[in-house]
Design a protein around this motif. Sequence first.
Motif, PDB file in Angstrom:
ATOM      1  N   THR A  39       0.833  -1.195   0.000  1.00 39.33           N
ATOM      2  CA  THR A  39       0.000   0.000   0.000  1.00 39.33           C
ATOM      3  C   THR A  39       0.866   1.242   0.000  1.00 39.33           C
ATOM      4  OG1 THR A  39      -1.215  -1.287   1.633  1.00 39.33           O
ATOM      5  CG2 THR A  39      -2.128   0.850   1.041  1.00 39.33           C
ATOM      6  N   THR A  40       1.836   1.234   0.891  1.00 39.81           N
ATOM      7  CA  THR A  40       2.707   2.394   0.996  1.00 39.81           C
ATOM      8  C   THR A  40       3.439   2.632  -0.318  1.00 39.81           C
ATOM      9  OG1 THR A  40       3.048   1.706   3.285  1.00 39.81           O
ATOM     10  CG2 THR A  40       4.428   3.493   2.462  1.00 39.81           C
ATOM     11  N   LEU A  41       3.912   1.524  -0.934  1.00 38.74           N
ATOM     12  CA  LEU A  41       4.640   1.648  -2.199  1.00 38.74           C
ATOM     13  C   LEU A  41       3.782   2.322  -3.278  1.00 38.74           C
ATOM     14  CD1 LEU A  41       6.722  -1.608  -2.724  1.00 38.74           C
ATOM     15  CD2 LEU A  41       7.550   0.756  -2.738  1.00 38.74           C
ATOM     16  N   SER A  42       2.524   1.883  -3.347  1.00 42.47           N
ATOM     17  CA  SER A  42       1.696   2.452  -4.403  1.00 42.47           C
ATOM     18  C   SER A  42       1.423   3.926  -4.124  1.00 42.47           C
ATOM     19  CB  SER A  42       0.401   1.648  -4.582  1.00 42.47           C
ATOM     20  OG  SER A  42      -0.283   1.558  -3.368  1.00 42.47           O
ATOM     21  N   ARG A  43       1.277   4.267  -2.831  1.00 47.82           N
ATOM     22  CA  ARG A  43       1.104   5.682  -2.516  1.00 47.82           C
ATOM     23  C   ARG A  43       2.324   6.482  -2.908  1.00 47.82           C
ATOM     24  NH1 ARG A  43      -0.675   6.064   3.421  1.00 47.82           N
ATOM     25  NH2 ARG A  43      -2.495   4.686   3.388  1.00 47.82           N
ATOM     26  N   LEU A  44       3.484   5.934  -2.656  1.00 50.05           N
ATOM     27  CA  LEU A  44       4.721   6.624  -2.992  1.00 50.05           C
ATOM     28  C   LEU A  44       4.838   6.802  -4.515  1.00 50.05           C
ATOM     29  CD1 LEU A  44       7.248   4.849  -0.552  1.00 50.05           C
ATOM     30  CD2 LEU A  44       6.536   7.249  -0.473  1.00 50.05           C
ATOM     31  N   GLU A  45       4.376   5.780  -5.208  1.00 44.86           N
ATOM     32  CA  GLU A  45       4.455   5.851  -6.670  1.00 44.86           C
ATOM     33  C   GLU A  45       3.551   6.955  -7.195  1.00 44.86           C
ATOM     34  OE1 GLU A  45       3.281   2.270  -8.637  1.00 44.86           O
ATOM     35  OE2 GLU A  45       4.634   2.648 -10.329  1.00 44.86           O
ATOM     36  N   GLU A  46       2.311   7.020  -6.578  1.00 44.70           N
ATOM     37  CA  GLU A  46       1.381   8.069  -6.967  1.00 44.70           C
ATOM     38  C   GLU A  46       1.985   9.437  -6.744  1.00 44.70           C
ATOM     39  OE1 GLU A  46      -2.294   7.553  -4.805  1.00 44.70           O
ATOM     40  OE2 GLU A  46      -2.410   5.485  -5.584  1.00 44.70           O
ATOM     41  N   ALA A  47       2.699   9.564  -5.621  1.00 46.14           N
ATOM     42  CA  ALA A  47       3.295  10.861  -5.301  1.00 46.14           C
ATOM     43  C   ALA A  47       4.525  11.146  -6.149  1.00 46.14           C
ATOM     44  CB  ALA A  47       3.662  10.910  -3.823  1.00 46.14           C
ATOM     45  N   GLY A  48       4.931  10.168  -6.957  1.00 49.56           N
ATOM     46  CA  GLY A  48       6.088  10.370  -7.829  1.00 49.56           C
ATOM     47  C   GLY A  48       7.408  10.294  -7.128  1.00 49.56           C
ATOM     48  N   LEU A  49       7.388   9.605  -6.013  1.00 46.07           N
ATOM     49  CA  LEU A  49       8.656   9.504  -5.290  1.00 46.07           C
ATOM     50  C   LEU A  49       9.411   8.248  -5.681  1.00 46.07           C
ATOM     51  CD1 LEU A  49       7.433  10.729  -1.772  1.00 46.07           C
ATOM     52  CD2 LEU A  49       8.515  12.050  -3.578  1.00 46.07           C
ATOM     53  N   VAL A  50       8.700   7.229  -6.126  1.00 42.77           N
ATOM     54  CA  VAL A  50       9.352   6.024  -6.642  1.00 42.77           C
ATOM     55  C   VAL A  50       8.763   5.664  -7.997  1.00 42.77           C
ATOM     56  CG1 VAL A  50       9.761   5.106  -4.320  1.00 42.77           C
ATOM     57  CG2 VAL A  50       7.726   4.417  -5.553  1.00 42.77           C
ATOM     58  N   VAL A  51       9.535   4.868  -8.797  1.00 41.00           N
ATOM     59  CA  VAL A  51       9.009   4.366 -10.075  1.00 41.00           C
ATOM     60  C   VAL A  51       9.305   2.890 -10.179  1.00 41.00           C
ATOM     61  CG1 VAL A  51       9.129   6.512 -11.368  1.00 41.00           C
ATOM     62  CG2 VAL A  51      11.147   5.027 -11.224  1.00 41.00           C
ATOM     63  N   LYS A  52       8.358   2.206 -10.914  1.00 40.49           N
ATOM     64  CA  LYS A  52       8.661   0.815 -11.245  1.00 40.49           C
ATOM     65  C   LYS A  52       9.693   0.867 -12.345  1.00 40.49           C
ATOM     66  CE  LYS A  52       4.122  -0.983 -10.523  1.00 40.49           C
ATOM     67  NZ  LYS A  52       2.994  -0.518 -11.303  1.00 40.49           N
ATOM     68  N   SER A  53      10.805   0.301 -12.150  1.00 44.12           N
ATOM     69  CA  SER A  53      11.833   0.402 -13.169  1.00 44.12           C
ATOM     70  C   SER A  53      11.799  -0.786 -14.116  1.00 44.12           C
ATOM     71  CB  SER A  53      13.214   0.507 -12.517  1.00 44.12           C
ATOM     72  OG  SER A  53      13.487  -0.701 -11.823  1.00 44.12           O
ATOM     73  N   MET A  54      11.305  -1.936 -13.683  1.00 40.93           N
ATOM     74  CA  MET A  54      11.499  -3.148 -14.462  1.00 40.93           C
ATOM     75  C   MET A  54      10.495  -4.183 -13.995  1.00 40.93           C
ATOM     76  SD  MET A  54      14.834  -5.506 -14.290  1.00 40.93           S
ATOM     77  CE  MET A  54      15.920  -4.096 -14.400  1.00 40.93           C
ATOM     78  N   THR A  55      10.063  -5.024 -14.891  1.00 35.95           N
ATOM     79  CA  THR A  55       9.187  -6.108 -14.493  1.00 35.95           C
ATOM     80  C   THR A  55       9.945  -7.409 -14.683  1.00 35.95           C
ATOM     81  OG1 THR A  55       7.350  -4.835 -15.301  1.00 35.95           O
ATOM     82  CG2 THR A  55       6.917  -7.138 -14.795  1.00 35.95           C
ATOM     83  N   ARG A  56       9.916  -8.193 -13.657  1.00 34.37           N
ATOM     84  CA  ARG A  56      10.651  -9.459 -13.762  1.00 34.37           C
ATOM     85  C   ARG A  56       9.680 -10.601 -13.651  1.00 34.37           C
ATOM     86  NH1 ARG A  56      15.747  -9.594  -9.956  1.00 34.37           N
ATOM     87  NH2 ARG A  56      14.095  -8.868  -8.572  1.00 34.37           N
ATOM     88  N   ARG A  57       9.986 -11.662 -14.198  1.00 34.71           N
ATOM     89  CA  ARG A  57       9.126 -12.832 -14.159  1.00 34.71           C
ATOM     90  C   ARG A  57       9.994 -14.013 -13.779  1.00 34.71           C
ATOM     91  NH1 ARG A  57       4.339 -14.601 -17.352  1.00 34.71           N
ATOM     92  NH2 ARG A  57       3.857 -12.454 -17.899  1.00 34.71           N
ATOM     93  N   VAL A  58       9.829 -14.472 -12.625  1.00 31.03           N
ATOM     94  CA  VAL A  58      10.645 -15.619 -12.201  1.00 31.03           C
ATOM     95  C   VAL A  58       9.732 -16.806 -11.971  1.00 31.03           C
ATOM     96  CG1 VAL A  58      12.460 -16.398 -10.602  1.00 31.03           C
ATOM     97  CG2 VAL A  58      12.120 -13.967 -10.995  1.00 31.03           C
ATOM     98  N   GLY A  59       9.323 -17.366 -12.990  1.00 31.84           N
ATOM     99  CA  GLY A  59       8.488 -18.565 -12.893  1.00 31.84           C
ATOM    100  C   GLY A  59       7.243 -18.340 -12.076  1.00 31.84           C
ATOM    101  N   GLY A  60       6.683 -17.161 -12.093  1.00 32.12           N
ATOM    102  CA  GLY A  60       5.464 -16.875 -11.321  1.00 32.12           C
ATOM    103  C   GLY A  60       4.904 -15.549 -11.821  1.00 32.12           C
ATOM    104  N   PRO A  61       4.097 -14.924 -10.941  1.00 32.68           N
ATOM    105  CA  PRO A  61       3.534 -13.639 -11.365  1.00 32.68           C
ATOM    106  C   PRO A  61       4.619 -12.575 -11.496  1.00 32.68           C
ATOM    107  CG  PRO A  61       3.014 -14.143  -9.055  1.00 32.68           C
ATOM    108  CD  PRO A  61       3.701 -15.325  -9.616  1.00 32.68           C
ATOM    109  N   ASP A  62       4.287 -11.514 -12.228  1.00 36.65           N
ATOM    110  CA  ASP A  62       5.256 -10.431 -12.424  1.00 36.65           C
ATOM    111  C   ASP A  62       5.588  -9.770 -11.095  1.00 36.65           C
ATOM    112  OD1 ASP A  62       5.202 -10.940 -15.027  1.00 36.65           O
ATOM    113  OD2 ASP A  62       4.020  -9.160 -15.608  1.00 36.65           O
TER     114      ASP A  62
END
Lengths: 243, 843, 207
Positions: C44-67
């Motif tokens: 939850t906190t991460l998504s709030r931070l993302e909304e505020a533009g303080l963090v970004v998803k840089s990369m999506t990884r897939r390790v034999g499961g969900p992203d």
Amino acid sequence: MTIAETRGLTKIYGAGETRVVALDHVDLAIEPGEFVAVMGPSGCGKSTLLNLMGGLDTPTEGSVVLDGRDIAAMSDDELTSVRRKRIGFVFQFFNLIPVLTAAENASLPLVLDGVPPKEALGRAEEMLAKVGLTHRSGSRPDQLSGGQQQRVAVARALITDPALVLADEPTGNLDSRSSEEIAGLLRQVSGEWGRAILMVTHDPRIAAHADRIVFMRDGRIVDDTRIANSDSARDAMERAGLL
Amino acid sequence: MSIQLRLAARYLAGRKLRTTLTTLAIVLGVMVIFGLNGILPGMIQSIQQVMLASVGQVDLSITSASSGTFEPSVAQAVARVEGVRAVSPALRRTIALPRDSGLDASALVVVGIDPVTAPHVRPYPLAAGRMLRPSDESGMRTAAMMSRELADKLGLRLGERFKLPSASGTTVLELVGMLDTPALPGSEEVIVSLPMAQRMFDVGDRISEIDAGFVSGADREAVQRAVRRAIGPDYIVGAVQTESPLSAGFEAASFIMNTIGVFALAMGGFIILNTFRTIVSERRHDIGMLRAVGASRRTILGMFLLESLMQGLLGTGLGLLAGYGLAIVANNALGRMVEQIINLPPTDVRFTPSTWVTAIILGVGVTVLAALVPARAAARITPLEALRPAIGDVYEAAATKRGWAGLALVAVAVAGLLSGNTGLAGLSVVLLLAGLALGSSVAVRPLSDFFSRAIELVYRSEGGVARANLQRNPGRAAATASAVMISIALIVALVGTITSTIEGFGVYAEKSTGTDYLILPQNLLLGGGTVGAGPELRARVQDTPGIGDVATLRFANTVLNGTAVQVVGIDPKEYGRIAGFEYSKGSSEADLTRLERDGTVLANGVFTAQYGSGRGDTLRLPTPSGEKRFRVVGVGNDYINAKIPTLYVSQAALERWWGVTTDVLILADARPGSDKAAALRELTKTVAEFPSFALYDTASWRKVQADLYAQMESIYYVLALILAIPSLLALLNTLTIGVLARTREIGMLRAVGGTRKQIKRIVLSESLLLAALGLSAGLIAGVWLGYVMILAVEGLGLAMPYRFPGVGIALAVAVGLSFAALAALIPARQAAKLDVIRALRYE
Amino acid sequence: MSVRHAILGLLAHEPRHGYDLHGAFEALVGGRGVWPVNPAQIYTTLSRLEEAGLVVKSMTRRVGGPDQNVFELTEAGREELDRWYESGAPSMHQRDEVFLKITLAVADDRARPERVISRQRATLYRDLHELTTRRSQLDTEAPLAHKLLLDKAIMHIEADLRWLEMTEARLHEMSRQPVPEREKPRRGRPRVTSIDKRPGEEGGDDT
Ligand SMILES: Nc1ncnc2c1ncn2[C@@H]1O[C@H](COP(=O)(O)OP(=O)(O)O)[C@@H](O)[C@H]1O
Ligand SMILES: [Mg+2]
């Protein structure tokens, strides 16, 4: 099962104008292996309670039962023998004999009990090792730090396998680090070696090592709380305001 | 119990200075008792040895109980006893040699033997020359024998002649035989034939000794008893009489020494008391803790008693060593003095079992006893003491109850003094000292308030602090003051008595030696042994131009209640004319004339004091001629015999009952109006013919006496100084204790700006205050004691002028104050040297 | 409490995905038992931070499961973190529940303030016992950070106990005074409003 118990224990000092009720009908039972801290403001009767339970003084009223025997009715010689065999004392000012070595100090109660000095010294060395003073057994008290001296005193208190160890402000004269160590040692004495301990302290951190805290006020027990085996640390942290 | 031993030893070793001081206190007392007693028995023994040696290998020796001569017929009575093989009569006399005799000895023993019977009872192994022969009795041959050793010592060869003083002036003897017997020092014997000896000493046919030999295999005890039965109680069978006035004198000296030693130990006791009070209060915590961990009261009591025992043993052990040293040093010094008076060989220092036992029991006993009170207090300490925080040198309540008890004792003592009874007055001194010691803890406060005012004049602020310090612990101050008090009292009393006595004897000598001239043996041994002069000397003196009245004194001995009494024979008429005889109360000149009747005696003061019999009493005295009753018709003193129990009889009675006819002392007056100087010159010529006699005129006699007293006086001053030392130790001990107990306070004083000098002054002031306390009590007790001692001397019949002991007091004050300053030296320096930071941290 | 800034701080060390962040946080404070945070809270906190533009998803990884999204700090996020370091953290002890309980109980006839205090003290001692035990169980190799955190808690409890003792001693005095009312403030009323405001305090309260 209790190892030591007071019933209606009362001690009155002086008479008339100077009359002080130091203890007022105190009932307290201590189980084997229990580590009990006594807390309360100065002059509330903590030391008096300990002195009476240790047979250092005789009550005005009430009884102290140790090992099933009432020591309040004993003669001085009988009391002396009880103190020697069944009770261990740890004092605030260490009270070691300055002219004896650590091992000799620790062996005192045994020697007074007629154990041959050599054997007594051997057992004292073992006890000193147990309390973490292996290499200083030949030192005089003035060559030891306060914490080390108090360890010697603890060894002395334990050497006769007493039923009850009484400690009146054992850390009152120590720095916080040594205090912590001595409290930890007492905790070990009760937890691992199964001795009942009654300890007076003003320091909450020292009291926190006990299983149970008895609060006194004006010669009476006003609160008696088990503090061991409580909630999880999370609650503790939370209530401490850290979360 | 070994833990007590270990603790006691560790504690003792842990406080070195205090242990040293306490030990010294004990050492001093034990040293005096042990050391001085080590000399006296040696001397007494030596005297006895000399006497016994003269008996030699003889089976049995018989002497008169009254030490005089007796009829030779007694020998026949002894010979008739079954078991006796042979008897031999003998006459034995010690003669003092004049200084110019040319012989290297101050005295010799002349023994007259019967040459026929003597070899049957005693061996005479010849080394050279010949044995005496019966033909030597003819009087033509004055043959003598002696041991080869003695001959060597005297530088005599066989056949040589030598002169000995005798009743008729001098006798010339020829050395005819030398014996192979060892010459025992002090009993160098010159052996002559019996008639020769009887002539030399003018005793007629009387003898002084019978030697007997037993049939071999006889039951010696039984024979001795039979002999005793045969001759009656007037004779001593078996051994030579050892109860001589000389050894009695030594015993009296031994008693005085013991008393002084006990006083020194009593002071030591106070020091020990202080030490142990202090260590008990210092160790309250340790004791409480020991009690808490299970030590019983007995254990604690035992611990302290053991500690005091060790302290006592240590002090006593060292005291014995020091006493041994003292004995050797003093023996050398004293021995030389004694040797000049009597020819006693240099004696060994010897310690009898009873000396050992006395010294050890007193040394250890006083220590343990003094520690008992503090030890009991220690045993009463409750274990709760262990829990109380450490306290410094706190105020201690004065023991008021003890104080009142002390005051009561002082009151009783006053009553005793006023009672007029000498015995009670003597007891009152002991009571007074005890009372003052007890009461002093109460007096500490007011007295120190008083004295500190004086000190505060000089050291304003320091004096006040010192007073407060002292008042904190009245018990300790009182014990210290008590030790000082005893010292001071003894000094005052000793010095006071000595001045009084010397002055008294001075006055006395003046009166008593009212005669112008005095002729007496060069080595005067009153009470026996001194050879007298026959009638010749008296006659020659009387005939000397310029000489008026002459009187003589003769001497014999008797025994009363087992002790020796001197009997002096005087001619009542002539004696009354010339001698200054001091009559005691109730007696007068008229008594002297009564002496002319047989069976009457005059007694002197010492005699009446010692035997309790006075005017009108009847005495049964053994004499060589059997027991005789004498009535005491008066009491008085002459100067020369004032110190010896003496009875005066007429010379007629002395001859009749004691068989003594020789003059020992000759008193002479110049004829009125004659030229005294000329008379003295003439008299000197006359006396020169009697070399064993010396002539004194009044002035030279007094000078001799004054010298004697000066010597005695110096001995007493040394004694007084020895007695003062324990008080120095007591002060030192207390001050050291005080400085130690107040280390923190001293640190605090320094921290707030007290200078080292001020600290020193505080300690000095306290020392002066303590000394002042001891002085004030000691001066009172000393004046008192001195007065009682004069009373005692007066009880002997000598009127002593009482002089207030101003000199003694001045000396005591000087000693007390200078010791106070001396005692303060080390503790004051210690206190001033304290490191402020360390002192403040001191627990 | 600032889990928000803790996430920013952890991401400043290296980019991480959400699950990784949760583990890192627990390791930081010395285990789940000390300061538990659940993974959902992190997300939850991460998504709030993302909304505020303080963090970004840089990369999506897939390790034999969900992203799985790996997050990293933005420039604004870095600035926010710097501001956080620069500002002080607020003390929140004036908002105290025990205080409320006691003062209210004093005026409430049905409640007993002594009892409140006694209960509270027992609780505090229990906590203290627990924390002390835990603290003494940490061996010498345990990270210093963990010890320091426990020490802090212990010290706070000690302070609370002291305060409780003081309050207990003055309970009698307190009961003689009326409960502070809004209109007429009196002496003796706790001076909550006068506590100093320190710079940067406004930004500090979001737990
Ligand atoms: N020996 C005593 N004589 C008189 N009163 C005493 C004595 N010992 C303790 N008291 C009094 O008894 C009360 C209790 O003392 P104590 O047991 O030492 O208290 P605490 O150890 O709790 O400080 C106090 O009021 C104290 O003054
Ligand atoms: Mg207490």
